[in-house]
Design a protein around this motif. Sequence first.
Motif, short mmCIF file in Angstrom:
data_model
loop_
_atom_site.label_atom_id
_atom_site.label_comp_id
_atom_site.label_asym_id
_atom_site.label_seq_id
_atom_site.Cartn_x
_atom_site.Cartn_y
_atom_site.Cartn_z
N ARG A 108 0.84 -1.20 0.00
CA ARG A 108 0.00 0.00 0.00
C ARG A 108 0.88 1.25 0.00
NH1 ARG A 108 -5.42 -1.38 2.11
NH2 ARG A 108 -5.34 -3.57 2.67
N ALA A 109 0.32 2.35 -0.42
CA ALA A 109 1.07 3.61 -0.55
C ALA A 109 1.72 4.02 0.77
CB ALA A 109 0.16 4.72 -1.06
N PHE A 110 1.03 3.86 1.89
CA PHE A 110 1.58 4.31 3.17
C PHE A 110 2.79 3.50 3.61
CE2 PHE A 110 -1.19 1.00 4.87
CZ PHE A 110 -0.43 0.48 5.92
N GLN A 111 2.99 2.32 3.04
CA GLN A 111 4.13 1.48 3.41
C GLN A 111 5.43 1.93 2.76
OE1 GLN A 111 1.97 -2.19 2.25
NE2 GLN A 111 2.67 -2.97 4.23
N MET A 112 5.34 2.73 1.74
CA MET A 112 6.55 3.17 1.03
C MET A 112 7.25 4.26 1.84
SD MET A 112 6.56 1.21 -1.54
CE MET A 112 7.81 1.96 -2.56
N ARG A 113 8.53 4.13 1.96
CA ARG A 113 9.31 5.07 2.75
C ARG A 113 9.71 6.27 1.89
NH1 ARG A 113 13.62 4.20 7.17
NH2 ARG A 113 14.07 6.38 7.53
N SER A 165 6.89 -3.77 -7.67
CA SER A 165 6.91 -5.23 -7.68
C SER A 165 8.14 -5.63 -6.89
CB SER A 165 7.00 -5.75 -9.12
OG SER A 165 7.09 -7.15 -9.10
N LEU A 166 7.91 -6.23 -5.72
CA LEU A 166 9.01 -6.48 -4.79
C LEU A 166 9.03 -7.95 -4.37
CD1 LEU A 166 11.22 -5.33 -2.84
CD2 LEU A 166 9.37 -4.92 -1.21
N CYS A 167 10.21 -8.53 -4.33
CA CYS A 167 10.42 -9.88 -3.83
C CYS A 167 11.45 -9.82 -2.70
CB CYS A 167 10.92 -10.80 -4.95
SG CYS A 167 11.19 -12.50 -4.39
N THR A 168 11.09 -10.39 -1.56
CA THR A 168 11.98 -10.39 -0.39
C THR A 168 12.12 -11.81 0.14
OG1 THR A 168 10.17 -10.04 1.19
CG2 THR A 168 11.22 -8.08 0.27
N LYS A 194 11.42 4.30 -14.32
CA LYS A 194 11.37 2.94 -13.81
C LYS A 194 12.77 2.58 -13.35
CE LYS A 194 9.39 -1.45 -15.11
NZ LYS A 194 8.73 -2.17 -16.20
N ILE A 195 12.87 2.06 -12.11
CA ILE A 195 14.17 1.66 -11.58
C ILE A 195 14.12 0.22 -11.10
CG2 ILE A 195 14.76 4.02 -10.87
CD1 ILE A 195 14.35 2.97 -7.93
N SER A 196 15.28 -0.39 -10.98
CA SER A 196 15.39 -1.73 -10.42
C SER A 196 15.64 -1.63 -8.93
CB SER A 196 16.54 -2.50 -11.07
OG SER A 196 16.25 -2.76 -12.41
N LEU A 197 14.99 -2.49 -8.19
CA LEU A 197 15.23 -2.58 -6.75
C LEU A 197 16.20 -3.73 -6.56
CD1 LEU A 197 11.52 -2.31 -5.59
CD2 LEU A 197 13.23 -0.50 -5.62
N ASP A 198 17.42 -3.40 -6.23
CA ASP A 198 18.45 -4.42 -6.13
C ASP A 198 19.14 -4.31 -4.78
OD1 ASP A 198 19.99 -6.56 -6.91
OD2 ASP A 198 21.47 -5.33 -7.94
N GLY A 199 18.53 -4.90 -3.76
CA GLY A 199 19.15 -4.92 -2.45
C GLY A 199 18.50 -4.01 -1.43
N ASP A 200 17.66 -3.06 -1.84
CA ASP A 200 17.00 -2.15 -0.91
C ASP A 200 15.49 -2.36 -0.96
OD1 ASP A 200 19.18 -0.71 0.19
OD2 ASP A 200 19.33 0.46 -1.66
N ASP A 201 14.90 -2.55 0.21
CA ASP A 201 13.45 -2.68 0.33
C ASP A 201 12.87 -1.27 0.48
OD1 ASP A 201 10.81 -3.08 1.17
OD2 ASP A 201 11.33 -4.85 2.36
N PRO A 202 12.04 -0.81 -0.46
CA PRO A 202 11.53 0.56 -0.38
C PRO A 202 10.55 0.80 0.76
CG PRO A 202 10.49 -0.61 -2.19
CD PRO A 202 11.56 -1.51 -1.63
N ARG A 203 10.18 -0.25 1.49
CA ARG A 203 9.34 -0.09 2.67
C ARG A 203 10.19 0.21 3.91
NH1 ARG A 203 6.78 -5.67 3.03
NH2 ARG A 203 8.96 -6.09 2.65
N ILE A 204 11.49 -0.08 3.81
CA ILE A 204 12.39 0.10 4.95
C ILE A 204 13.40 1.20 4.69
CG2 ILE A 204 14.17 -1.05 6.33
CD1 ILE A 204 12.69 -3.71 5.64
N SER A 205 13.91 1.28 3.48
CA SER A 205 14.95 2.25 3.11
C SER A 205 14.37 3.33 2.20
CB SER A 205 16.07 1.51 2.38
OG SER A 205 16.99 2.41 1.81
N ASP A 206 14.80 4.58 2.42
CA ASP A 206 14.35 5.66 1.53
C ASP A 206 15.23 5.76 0.29
OD1 ASP A 206 16.63 6.78 2.64
OD2 ASP A 206 15.64 8.58 3.37
N ARG A 207 16.28 4.98 0.20
CA ARG A 207 17.22 5.05 -0.93
C ARG A 207 16.53 4.80 -2.28
NH1 ARG A 207 20.91 8.01 -2.22
NH2 ARG A 207 22.03 7.25 -4.00
#
Length: 147
Positions: free
Chosen positions: A36-41, A74-77, A114-127
């Motif tokens: 959900r939107a509120f989960q994004m840092r 689209s996130l896989c953890t 569009k960016i790749s998420l490679d190692g950072d979870d956007p729910r935890i990190s603002d990077r």
Amino acid sequence: MLLVDAVIVVEQQLPPEQFVGSLKQGLVCLPAGKIRAFQMRMPAPGALEKEAQRQAIWLGDRKLRGELQNLDVSLCTSWKGIASTKPKGKMSLEIAWSAPDLGAGAVKCVSSVKISLDGDDPRISDRPMIVAILASLANARHCLDET
């Protein structure tokens, strides 16, 4: 995020409960829910401005306002923290940029990235959000420089 003294301000225009993407977990990335939107840092105050200056994307003191209008993740953890699977996936967003000092009739420059998420979870990190927002600003810069 709304800062009066900041040079670069980005506001999330999405309802907090809106689904913005899918969450998958485990080594084979099985469906595990929605994001959900509120989960994004969102970036910490001043982080955007500091990084934009460091990368020479926006060096001036002209104020910019960005409206985050669309977000898709689209996130896989790893599953419940088990294993060493780094977060991976993709994030795309659309931001409408404007310069408030030009008045109410200022042209908005819309930029999608569009960016790749490679190692950072956007729910935890603002990077990841910082990287995506600055990529959007870099794309919109030619339009903003003309206004």
